[in-house]
Design a protein around this motif. Structure first.
Motif, PDB file in Angstrom:
ATOM      1  N   ASP A 254       0.863  -1.139   0.021  1.00 10.22           N
ATOM      2  CA  ASP A 254       0.057   0.001   0.027  1.00 10.22           C
ATOM      3  C   ASP A 254       0.865   1.337  -0.041  1.00 10.22           C
ATOM      4  N   MET A 255       1.797   1.334   1.061  1.00  8.89           N
ATOM      5  CA  MET A 255       2.830   2.413   0.850  1.00  8.89           C
ATOM      6  C   MET A 255       3.465   2.621  -0.349  1.00  8.89           C
ATOM      7  N   GLU A 256       4.072   1.534  -1.006  1.00 10.11           N
ATOM      8  CA  GLU A 256       4.785   1.896  -2.180  1.00 10.11           C
ATOM      9  C   GLU A 256       3.677   2.553  -3.355  1.00 10.11           C
ATOM     10  N   ASN A 257       2.630   1.823  -3.339  1.00 10.67           N
ATOM     11  CA  ASN A 257       1.701   2.198  -4.494  1.00 10.67           C
ATOM     12  C   ASN A 257       1.202   3.692  -4.436  1.00 10.67           C
ATOM     13  N   VAL A 258       1.037   4.037  -3.112  1.00 13.47           N
ATOM     14  CA  VAL A 258       1.082   5.571  -2.932  1.00 13.47           C
ATOM     15  C   VAL A 258       2.371   6.555  -3.337  1.00 13.47           C
ATOM     16  N   LEU A 259       3.447   6.014  -3.019  1.00 17.69           N
ATOM     17  CA  LEU A 259       4.630   6.671  -3.268  1.00 17.69           C
ATOM     18  C   LEU A 259       4.650   6.894  -4.819  1.00 17.69           C
ATOM     19  N   ARG A 260       4.404   5.681  -5.724  1.00 20.77           N
ATOM     20  CA  ARG A 260       4.488   5.579  -7.113  1.00 20.77           C
ATOM     21  C   ARG A 260       3.287   6.574  -7.602  1.00 20.77           C
ATOM     22  N   GLN A 261       2.214   6.543  -6.952  1.00 21.91           N
ATOM     23  CA  GLN A 261       0.942   7.684  -7.446  1.00 21.91           C
ATOM     24  C   GLN A 261       1.741   8.986  -7.405  1.00 21.91           C
ATOM     25  N   HIS A 262       2.328   9.347  -6.314  1.00 20.48           N
ATOM     26  CA  HIS A 262       2.817  10.727  -6.151  1.00 20.48           C
ATOM     27  C   HIS A 262       4.103  10.914  -6.842  1.00 20.48           C
ATOM     28  N   GLY A 263       4.570   9.882  -7.739  1.00 24.04           N
ATOM     29  CA  GLY A 263       5.952  10.118  -8.344  1.00 24.04           C
ATOM     30  C   GLY A 263       7.189  10.218  -7.255  1.00 24.04           C
ATOM     31  N   ILE A 264       7.173   9.672  -6.179  1.00 23.36           N
ATOM     32  CA  ILE A 264       8.253  10.074  -5.361  1.00 23.36           C
ATOM     33  C   ILE A 264       8.983   8.667  -4.716  1.00 23.36           C
ATOM     34  N   MET A 265       8.610   7.817  -5.338  1.00 25.98           N
ATOM     35  CA  MET A 265       9.329   6.320  -5.221  1.00 25.98           C
ATOM     36  C   MET A 265      10.873   6.231  -5.733  1.00 25.98           C
ATOM     37  N   GLU A 266      10.916   7.256  -6.773  1.00 25.16           N
ATOM     38  CA  GLU A 266      12.412   7.386  -7.163  1.00 25.16           C
ATOM     39  C   GLU A 266      13.257   8.207  -6.108  1.00 25.16           C
ATOM     40  N   THR A 267      12.655   9.084  -5.486  1.00 21.37           N
ATOM     41  CA  THR A 267      13.326   9.690  -4.511  1.00 21.37           C
ATOM     42  C   THR A 267      13.735   8.735  -3.460  1.00 21.37           C
ATOM     43  N   LEU A 268      12.758   7.937  -2.858  1.00 28.50           N
ATOM     44  CA  LEU A 268      12.996   6.955  -1.875  1.00 28.50           C
ATOM     45  C   LEU A 268      14.116   5.998  -2.152  1.00 28.50           C
ATOM     46  N   GLU A 269      14.174   5.541  -3.477  1.00 30.05           N
ATOM     47  CA  GLU A 269      14.981   4.452  -3.977  1.00 30.05           C
ATOM     48  C   GLU A 269      16.346   5.114  -4.052  1.00 30.05           C
ATOM     49  N   ALA A 270      16.542   6.535  -4.388  1.00 34.87           N
ATOM     50  CA  ALA A 270      17.792   7.010  -4.588  1.00 34.87           C
ATOM     51  C   ALA A 270      18.385   7.203  -3.016  1.00 34.87           C
ATOM     52  N   ARG A 271      17.510   7.485  -1.990  1.00 35.42           N
ATOM     53  CA  ARG A 271      18.132   7.727  -0.904  1.00 35.42           C
ATOM     54  C   ARG A 271      18.481   6.493  -0.232  1.00 35.42           C
ATOM     55  N   GLU A 272      17.807   5.388  -0.587  1.00 38.25           N
ATOM     56  CA  GLU A 272      18.307   3.918   0.015  1.00 38.25           C
ATOM     57  C   GLU A 272      19.595   3.664  -0.680  1.00 38.25           C
ATOM     58  N   LYS A 273      19.759   3.760  -2.183  1.00 41.22           N
ATOM     59  CA  LYS A 273      21.097   3.541  -2.515  1.00 41.22           C
ATOM     60  C   LYS A 273      22.106   4.078  -2.036  1.00 41.22           C
ATOM     61  N   SER A 274      21.878   5.512  -1.729  1.00 36.46           N
ATOM     62  CA  SER A 274      22.970   6.254  -1.222  1.00 36.46           C
ATOM     63  C   SER A 274      23.319   5.647   0.181  1.00 36.46           C
ATOM     64  N   ASN A 275      22.285   5.290   1.216  1.00 40.67           N
ATOM     65  CA  ASN A 275      22.456   4.982   2.324  1.00 40.67           C
ATOM     66  C   ASN A 275      23.347   3.716   2.502  1.00 40.67           C
ATOM     67  N   LEU A 276      22.885   2.790   1.648  1.00 41.65           N
ATOM     68  CA  LEU A 276      23.324   1.146   1.305  1.00 41.65           C
ATOM     69  C   LEU A 276      24.785   1.348   1.123  1.00 41.65           C
ATOM     70  N   GLN A 277      25.147   2.295  -0.093  1.00 36.46           N
ATOM     71  CA  GLN A 277      26.548   2.426  -0.451  1.00 36.46           C
ATOM     72  C   GLN A 277      27.315   2.986   0.763  1.00 36.46           C
ATOM     73  N   THR A 278      26.867   3.913   1.300  1.00 30.55           N
ATOM     74  CA  THR A 278      27.545   4.892   2.306  1.00 30.55           C
ATOM     75  C   THR A 278      27.901   3.626   3.448  1.00 30.55           C
ATOM     76  N   ALA A 279      26.808   2.725   3.763  1.00 31.59           N
ATOM     77  CA  ALA A 279      27.230   1.875   5.087  1.00 31.59           C
ATOM     78  C   ALA A 279      28.081   1.022   4.528  1.00 31.59           C
ATOM     79  N   TYR A 280      28.044   0.142   3.405  1.00 32.95           N
ATOM     80  CA  TYR A 280      28.957  -0.780   3.065  1.00 32.95           C
ATOM     81  C   TYR A 280      30.362  -0.251   3.020  1.00 32.95           C
ATOM     82  N   ALA A 281      30.544   0.910   2.551  1.00 32.24           N
ATOM     83  CA  ALA A 281      31.824   1.588   2.557  1.00 32.24           C
ATOM     84  C   ALA A 281      32.239   1.780   3.887  1.00 32.24           C
ATOM     85  N   SER A 282      31.709   2.391   4.869  1.00 32.68           N
ATOM     86  CA  SER A 282      32.072   2.733   6.371  1.00 32.68           C
ATOM     87  C   SER A 282      32.407   1.188   7.273  1.00 32.68           C
ATOM     88  N   GLN A 283      31.404   0.354   6.851  1.00 34.42           N
ATOM     89  CA  GLN A 283      31.668  -0.706   7.418  1.00 34.42           C
ATOM     90  C   GLN A 283      32.469  -1.706   6.817  1.00 34.42           C
TER      91      GLN A 283
END
Length: 419
Positions: A254-283
């Motif tokens: 339900d949450m992801e459907n609402v995010l795609r409806q508003h066109g901000i799912m890409e914003t969340l995915e970009a934030r998740e990619k940045s956080n994952l890359q930073t976390a793997y590099a720091s750890q």
């Protein structure tokens, strides 16, 4: 004396604006932390120090990484550079565990009795303890003990609930006549206490309708929530306490459907990619530490990596760190890495690393054997020749199973030759 790692308040009592400011500061300092860790760190400070926290978080971090416990350390007077070093080496993980242990060992406050007590006015000169108040004669020792026992025995007070639970007496059962002492005794009725108010009240907030998120105003709400979270799982945990789903509980679909409806799912995915890359590099490629840093379970981390199509990139990053560990030529670094069993097991190279280090130590020991008399001196010789602490060399002998065989070789070497 209160320890600096002892709670001054409960994590739930930390004001939400202060916790949000610290979470944003840690994200900018390249050490994002889950909300519960932020609140546990701020629980080490008193309410009077919240303004100091806000004044620090309003500025930009001087160095990185800085987590919530590092921020508390800075407020206690530690230089930011030292706090960043402590954050990197895991010092604050030990501090967090110490704060939890101290909280568990702190005894709970003694319960306060809610039964009212009343002092009766004196009715005259008290009679001697061994005199009967009715006859004025002295009591016997047995009667005196019975009277004392009767005075100190608890007296059961009958309430309305007890009356309802008991069966009604039959006609054959004669009710005992009240004694004069019972008639004169004061009767007390327990007063119903008021319900907790203010910050002591814990009331479940009423959830809003799911369709509030589908409207135009819901887009701003979702964008603000994305800025305050690190991934979709923490976003769902934030929203499910405030909103219902279209068919009951709010689900991730339900949450992801609402995010795609508003066109901000890409914003969340970009934030998740940045956080994952930073976390793997720091750890340094450790998946277990990445999951802990982001507040994810191992299965959630695996599903998130798959949803973002980062499996190949993550595996390439982990392979790079594997090669760095195995290709390290400095003996001190290799001996220090031997104590990081969990990290080596996470990367899947524990056996390869220990076998390689064992062969290297056997080669170094063979050259240093003629100059040593016992295991301690052998470790000193190896450490002096190759710039490594003797304590790490001795620990490596024990952990790699070389100590016993080396002792036998040294003892046979010390024996005089037989003629």
């Amino acid at each position: 004396m209160i320890s600096p790692w002892q709670r001054r308040r409960q994590p739930d009592d930390v004001p939400t604006p202060v916790a949000v400011a610290v979470s944003d500061f840690c994200r900018r300092a390249k050490a994002p932390a889950p909300a519960q860790e932020v609140r546990e760190a701020l629980a080490l400070l008193s309410e009077e120090e919240d303004f100091r926290v806000r004044s620090l978080t309003d500025g930009e971090p001087e160095t990185s990484p800085l987590g919530p416990f590092a921020l508390v350390d800075i407020l206690r007077g530690v230089p930011p550079s030292l706090a960043a070093q402590r954050q990197t080496c895991g010092y604050y993980a030990v501090a967090q565990e110490l704060a939890q242990v101290r909280e568990e060992k702190t005894p709970p406050p003694a319960p306060v009795s809610t039964t009212p007590t009343f002092a009766l006015p004196p009715t005259g000169a008290p009679a001697p303890a061994d005199t009967d108040p009715k006859t004025g004669r002295r009591k016997s020792a047995k009667a005196e003990a019975a009277a004392v026992q009767e005075r100190i025995a608890p007296r059961k007070r009958v309430t309305d609930e007890d009356t309802l639970d008991e069966a009604e007496p039959t006609a054959e059962q004669a009710a005992p006549a009240p004694s004069p002492e019972d008639e004169d005794a004061p009767r007390f009725v327990k007063r119903e206490l008021p319900r907790p108010r203010g910050r002591f009240t814990r009331v479940e907030a009423q959830r809003l309708s799911f369709f509030e998120l589908t409207r135009a105003e819901g887009k701003e709400t979702l964008e603000a929530a994305i800025e305050a979270t690190e991934h979709r799982y923490s976003l769902l945990r934030t929203l499910e306490h405030r909103y219902n789903g279209p068919r009951g509980e709010l689900t991730q679909v339900d949450m992801e459907n609402v995010l795609r409806q508003h066109g901000i799912m890409e914003t969340l995915e970009a934030r998740e990619k940045s956080n994952l890359q930073t976390a793997y590099a720091s750890q340094r490629g450790a998946a277990g530490r990445v999951a802990w840093a982001l507040g994810l379970s191992p299965s959630e981390l695996q599903r998130l990596t798959h949803a973002l199509r980062l499996e190949e990139e993550v595996e390439a990053m982990r392979e790079r760190f594997r090669n760095e560990v195995l290709a390290t030529s400095h003996l001190t670094h290799r001996l220090d890495m031997l104590g990081k069993d969990k990290y080596l097991a996470d990367l899947g190279i524990q056996k390869r690393f220990t076998d390689s280090l064992r062969k290297e130590l056997e080669r170094l020991v063979k050259d240093a054997m003629p100059d040593a008399t016992d295991l301690h001196s052998l470790a000193n010789v190896v450490g002096r020749k190759h710039g490594a602490p003797a304590e790490l060399v001795t620990r490596a002998f024990e952990r790699l199973g070389l100590a016993e065989s080396l002792r036998k070789q040294l003892s046979s070497q010390a024996l005089p030759p037989s003629h």
